[in-house]
Design an enzyme around this catalytic site. Structure first.
Site, PDB file in Angstrom:
ATOM      1  N   HIS A   1      84.733 -27.017   2.544  1.00  0.00           N
ATOM      2  CA  HIS A   1      83.553 -26.152   2.676  1.00  0.00           C
ATOM      3  C   HIS A   1      83.963 -24.676   2.710  1.00  0.00           C
ATOM      4  O   HIS A   1      83.330 -23.823   2.084  1.00  0.00           O
ATOM      5  CB  HIS A   1      82.818 -26.450   3.990  1.00  0.00           C
TER       6      HIS A   1
ATOM      7  N   GLN B   1      76.379 -34.543  -8.162  1.00  0.00           N
ATOM      8  CA  GLN B   1      75.490 -33.609  -7.472  1.00  0.00           C
ATOM      9  C   GLN B   1      75.593 -32.201  -8.079  1.00  0.00           C
ATOM     10  O   GLN B   1      74.574 -31.552  -8.348  1.00  0.00           O
ATOM     11  CB  GLN B   1      75.862 -33.570  -5.985  1.00  0.00           C
TER      12      GLN B   1
ATOM     13  N   GLN C   1      67.961 -37.320   1.903  1.00  0.00           N
ATOM     14  CA  GLN C   1      68.970 -37.819   0.972  1.00  0.00           C
ATOM     15  C   GLN C   1      69.758 -39.014   1.515  1.00  0.00           C
ATOM     16  O   GLN C   1      70.704 -39.460   0.888  1.00  0.00           O
ATOM     17  CB  GLN C   1      69.915 -36.687   0.548  1.00  0.00           C
TER      18      GLN C   1
HETATM   19  P1  AMP Z   1      78.500 -31.724   2.397  1.00  0.00           P
HETATM   20  O1  AMP Z   1      78.553 -30.990   3.691  1.00  0.00           O
HETATM   21  O2  AMP Z   1      79.333 -32.956   2.352  1.00  0.00           O
HETATM   22  O3  AMP Z   1      77.087 -31.947   1.901  1.00  0.00           O
HETATM   23  O4  AMP Z   1      79.170 -30.768   1.313  1.00  0.00           O
HETATM   24  C1  AMP Z   1      78.713 -29.453   1.139  1.00  0.00           C
HETATM   25  C2  AMP Z   1      79.391 -28.857  -0.067  1.00  0.00           C
HETATM   26  O5  AMP Z   1      80.799 -28.861   0.125  1.00  0.00           O
HETATM   27  C3  AMP Z   1      79.128 -29.663  -1.349  1.00  0.00           C
HETATM   28  O6  AMP Z   1      78.947 -28.763  -2.431  1.00  0.00           O
HETATM   29  C4  AMP Z   1      80.391 -30.439  -1.507  1.00  0.00           C
HETATM   30  O7  AMP Z   1      80.670 -30.788  -2.842  1.00  0.00           O
HETATM   31  C5  AMP Z   1      81.417 -29.466  -0.985  1.00  0.00           C
HETATM   32  N1  AMP Z   1      82.638 -30.161  -0.580  1.00  0.00           N
HETATM   33  C6  AMP Z   1      82.742 -31.198   0.275  1.00  0.00           C
HETATM   34  N2  AMP Z   1      84.023 -31.611   0.359  1.00  0.00           N
HETATM   35  C7  AMP Z   1      84.742 -30.801  -0.466  1.00  0.00           C
HETATM   36  C8  AMP Z   1      86.129 -30.729  -0.824  1.00  0.00           C
HETATM   37  N3  AMP Z   1      87.045 -31.569  -0.323  1.00  0.00           N
HETATM   38  N4  AMP Z   1      86.495 -29.791  -1.711  1.00  0.00           N
HETATM   39  C9  AMP Z   1      85.585 -28.922  -2.239  1.00  0.00           C
HETATM   40  N5  AMP Z   1      84.277 -28.950  -1.940  1.00  0.00           N
HETATM   41  C10 AMP Z   1      83.854 -29.873  -1.072  1.00  0.00           C
END
Ligand code: AMP
Length: 285
Positions: free
Chosen positions: A43, A160, A67
């Site tokens: 993040h 996504q 979701q």
């Molecule tokens: P989430 O909190 O899981 O909904 O993720 C929020 C954002 O962070 C989304 O755009 C995810 O794709 C991105 N994200 C989550 N894990 C990673 C990672 N390991 N590397 C890069 N982006 C990530």
């Protein structure tokens, strides 16, 4: 408007958000990083990416009920707002929008939603009915509420990211959607808030997804184009340690159309359960 304990500016309501944005918006542009919190380096790398494109960065933290399916992990999704605020403060985010569910959906679950169309049929969409509709609906609302110039998403959630980019383009949201690279643990496991659920041996087993994807990428580089063979390499690596594959698919990077033969730029994606935890990962060939 409230201040988090760590000092970063925090907006919890639409009115607080609007007031904070009035103070932030300027010539240097505004970046948005939507998240569900329980932040990790993945993040935070998106905050850096947003900062490279815009002078001000807003991060949203909202665990979006829309979701999650009825049998999914909404109730036990990990949360730690104080820690998240401290991390965002340290990383230089300008504003954190963290609404309650009824601030986001004041009239209850929305009747009108944004659908993914056929791009939501394959990959995760086939196993998580309604998931991408929930994602696109909340992201559309965030885009309207924040009106960013650029929004940054992670390539870890590849389908996504493509869907959000497509939504912005096809539904005329005046912003750019950037996809940032996957950030990994030292053993290759893609960082994820859900990794907190990996207990005992499962943590080490979880690295098999990336090991399998890497083996397939090596095979492709060595001249193997058949999706079936590349997929089998991933499947075998994950199943060897007791993981349960949900899908392994080779798709076109833009249209997400299934490919039988790999080409450079194609995306190999996997979803698997390790213990009770569902994990996803992908590599670009
Ligand atoms: P989430 O909190 O899981 O909904 O993720 C929020 C954002 O962070 C989304 O755009 C995810 O794709 C991105 N994200 C989550 N894990 C990673 C990672 N390991 N590397 C890069 N982006 C990530």
């Amino acid at each position: 408007m409230a201040e988090g304990r760590a000092g970063v500016r925090v907006a919890r309501t639409r009115a607080e958000l609007a007031a904070a944005l009035r103070a932030l918006r300027g010539a240097g542009g505004l970046g948005l990083v939507p998240t569900m919190g329980y932040l990790h380096e993945g993040h935070l790398s998106l905050v850096d990416a947003a900062r490279r494109r815009a002078e001000r960065v807003v991060v949203s933290i909202f665990v979006n009920p829309l979701q999650f399916g009825p049998s999914e992990d909404l109730g036990r999704y990990p949360r730690d707002l104080d820690r998240d605020l401290a991390l965002l403060e340290a990383r230089g985010a300008d504003l954190v929008f963290t609404p309650e569910v009824d601030a986001m959906y004041p009239e209850g679950d929305p009747i009108v939603r944004v659908g993914p169309g056929r791009l939501g049929e394959g990959l995760c969409g086939a196993f998580r009915p309604g998931h991408f509709e929930g994602v696109l609906t909340v992201v559309a609302k965030l885009f309207h509420l924040v009106e960013p110039d650029v929004a940054v998403f992670g390539a870890k959630d590849y389908q996504q990211g493509i869907l959000v980019r497509r939504m912005a383009r096809e539904l005329d949201f005046p912003l750019e959607v950037e996809l940032a690279p996957i950030v990994r643990e030292p053993d290759g496991l893609a960082m994820s808030s859900r990794n907190a659920h990996l207990a005992g041996e499962d943590r080490a087993r979880a690295a098999s997804l990336y090991r399998g994807l890497s083996a397939a990428r090596e095979a492709f580089r060595a001249g193997e184009p058949r999706a079936s063979i590349l997929g089998t390499l991933v499947r075998r690596t994950v199943e060897e340690v007791g993981g349960r594959i949900q899908y392994v698919e080779l798709v076109d990077a833009e249209t997400l159309a299934l490919l039988e033969r790999a080409r450079a730029g194609a995306v190999l994606a996997v979803a698997a359960h390790v213990g009770p935890t569902r994990l996803i990962d992908n590599v670009t060939l």
